[in-house]
Design an enzyme around this catalytic site. Structure first.
Site, mmCIF file in Angstrom:
data_model
loop_
_atom_site.group_PDB
_atom_site.id
_atom_site.type_symbol
_atom_site.label_atom_id
_atom_site.label_comp_id
_atom_site.label_asym_id
_atom_site.label_seq_id
_atom_site.Cartn_x
_atom_site.Cartn_y
_atom_site.Cartn_z
ATOM 1 N N LYS A 48 78.548 -12.481 -29.306
ATOM 2 C CA LYS A 48 77.428 -13.228 -29.854
ATOM 3 C C LYS A 48 77.155 -12.817 -31.297
ATOM 4 O O LYS A 48 77.518 -11.711 -31.720
ATOM 5 C CB LYS A 48 76.160 -12.958 -29.017
ATOM 6 C CG LYS A 48 76.199 -13.496 -27.608
ATOM 7 C CD LYS A 48 74.913 -13.184 -26.876
ATOM 8 C CE LYS A 48 74.928 -13.730 -25.463
ATOM 9 N NZ LYS A 48 74.895 -15.199 -25.411
ATOM 10 N N ARG A 87 77.700 -17.799 -14.925
ATOM 11 C CA ARG A 87 78.241 -18.643 -13.855
ATOM 12 C C ARG A 87 79.342 -17.916 -13.074
ATOM 13 O O ARG A 87 79.553 -18.174 -11.895
ATOM 14 C CB ARG A 87 78.761 -19.954 -14.439
ATOM 15 C CG ARG A 87 79.897 -19.809 -15.436
ATOM 16 C CD ARG A 87 80.048 -21.014 -16.340
ATOM 17 N NE ARG A 87 78.941 -21.086 -17.291
ATOM 18 C CZ ARG A 87 78.792 -22.072 -18.179
ATOM 19 N NH1 ARG A 87 79.665 -23.061 -18.216
ATOM 20 N NH2 ARG A 87 77.778 -22.073 -19.008
#
Length: 497
Positions: A271, A345
């Site tokens: 990130k 996920r």
């Protein structure tokens, strides 16, 4: 917080650090308030000049040392026709500041002219507004005091004991929300996966639930390679928490799952540095589920509950998973990992597939700070909800409207599900482009719940940093999901009788 209720004729005022809080509708006559002659006259004068009219967000504190009440706090709640439970919570948030500054510890809340359930929502908002996170500070730099007791002044036709009981329950739920906020605000060097698992164990011990924690060896034996792949780059080992609440007369089993990424650097798909410190909040789904379980254990719904929380760190160590890796999940499906920052996920995939197979729930709900796309779509005032059962989604939306944890449904059509098919594996953890990121994230998770009715709630935009809501400080986590899940589970239990 101590809560009691009395009828109006029993009110004798208070001494010392007490205050009468009187909600005030826009356009009402202040002369009719239970505020004492001096305070009523002052409010009439302020109303005549348009200084205090009862509009939403207005608050006027008047010291009244010569009256039986030491102080009066008039709180504007806006139009009588538009007042809602959320309006009552926000009024409490507005009132919390003056109450703290004036060091009020005992509130007499006059609800004789208010609609049913106003007291519950107001006290809930007050508990939420009083949340402080001072774990890493010396003293209390924000100053002020916290309200420790509330005495409700209720209409003659209302049972005081029942009013106190219902309001105490609202305060209990709000305390559960604050527990989730405390977890989320804790620095990630302290709230590691093992620390989150220990919290769950402590909750289970205190509330009589069972709690099982799987470590990396047990997960490897079970074939949870999607979850373990995310954790490979971190020094901290992952954990899988399974907590169970059982009721002897339950007719339904509900599975709740919460994403528990205790820190998310993004892995190799790292990130940007700006804002990365906020990635300690990537476990807000886990915090909500665990604290909802804690709250529900006190309320005792007639259902069986299972909570599953995969807890990991997603970092960039030498052994970190790399884009292009292919892993085989617990249910046998292979996954091409094209972006290591789409990790939530992956851990939910193994956790849900395992829990669905082991516990055979009637319904599944998961909460996750899953996608930035949800923030783009809905901003910071609603979470996205998707699922394979329209009735389930609608019931969650309804519970959100009642609690203030609002949801907005998004579609999950087959065309979206096609977007997460892999080129070299059964599935890919991201879709080819940037379109419909929230939906394709849910489409991926859908592959791991089988035919069980399931809903996914993406809380990325509502978990922290929410502004312009008086009872939620934007510097802190919101605890979103605790009130929603508690209300929804209680509704499900009632319907299953």
């Amino acid at each position: 917080m101590k809560i009691e209720a009395i009828h109006a004729e029993a009110y004798r005022g208070g001494k010392g650090d007490t205050c009468l809080v009187t909600p005030f509708f826009e356009g009402d006559d202040p002369a009719g308030l239970r505020a004492g002659k001096a305070a009523a006259a002052a409010l009439c004068a302020l109303s005549a000049r348009g200084v205090f009219t009862g509009k939403t967000g207005q608050c006027q504190c008047l010291p009244t040392p010569r009256d039986r009440t030491q102080a009066v706090l008039a709180v504007g709640v806006g139009s009588r026709a538009k007042l809602s439970a959320e309006g009552a919570r926000r009024a409490a948030g507005t009132a919390a500041g003056p109450l703290s500054r004036h060091r009020v510890r005992h509130v007499f809340l006059d609800v004789t002219r208010m609609p049913d359930r106003f007291a519950e929502a107001f006290v809930e908002g007050l508990v939420l507004a009083q949340y402080r996170f001072e774990v890493y500070r010396k003293g209390d730099p924000e100053g002020g005091a916290a309200v420790e007791a509330v005495t409700l002044i209720v209409p003659d036709g209302v049972n005081p004991d029942r009013a106190a009981r219902d309001t105490h329950r609202a305060a209990l739920i709000a305390m559960g929300v604050n527990g989730a906020r405390q977890l989320a605000d804790t620095a990630s060097n302290d709230l590691t996966p093992s620390a989150l698992a220990e919290f769950a164990r402590g909750v289970a011990r205190e509330s009589g639930m069972s709690c099982t924690v799987l470590g990396p060896r047990e997960m490897a034996e079970l074939g949870m390679n999607a979850l373990l792949g995310v954790a490979k780059g971190a020094a901290e080992e992952p954990r899988l928490v399974v907590m169970e609440y059982r009721h002897a007369r339950a007719k339904k089993t509900i599975l709740l799952a919460g994403k528990g990424v205790c820190f998310d650097a993004g892995g190799i798909s790292i990130k940007p540095a700006q804002g990365m410190h906020e990635m300690k909040y990537d476990m807000c789904g886990a915090a909500a589920v665990l604290c909802a379980m804690m709250t529900l254990a006190h309320l005792g719904p007639r259902v069986n509950l299972v909570a599953v929380v995969p807890a990991v760190e997603n970092k960039t160590g030498a052994r970190a998973q790399t884009p292009g890796d292919i892993v085989r999940a617990y249910n046998g499906k292979t996954i091409e990992v094209r972006n290591t920052d789409a990790e939530g996920r992956l851990i939910l995939a193994d956790a849900l597939a395992y829990a669905v197979e082991k516990h055979a729930p009637d319904v599944v709900v998961d909460l996750a700070t899953l996608t930035g796309a949800c923030v783009v779509a809905l901003g910071h005032y609603a979470a996205g909800v998707l699922g394979n059962d329209d009735g389930l989604v609608a019931s969650l939306v309804g519970a959100g409207e009642e609690t203030g944890d609002r949801l907005w449904p998004l579609p999950l059509w087959d065309e979206y599900c096609d977007l997460i098919k892999g080129d070299h594996a059964d599935l890919c953890n991201i879709s080819p482009g940037r379109d419909a990121g929230t939906i394709t994230g849910a489409a991926f998770i859908k592959e791991f719940v089988g035919g069980t009715p399931w809903a996914h709630i993406d809380i990325a935009g509502v978990a922290y940093g929410v502004k312009h809501i008086p009872h939620l400080n934007p510097k802190h986590a919101t605890g979103f999901g605790v009130r929603l899940l508690t209300r929804w589970v209680m509704d499900q239990a009632k319907a299953a009788k």
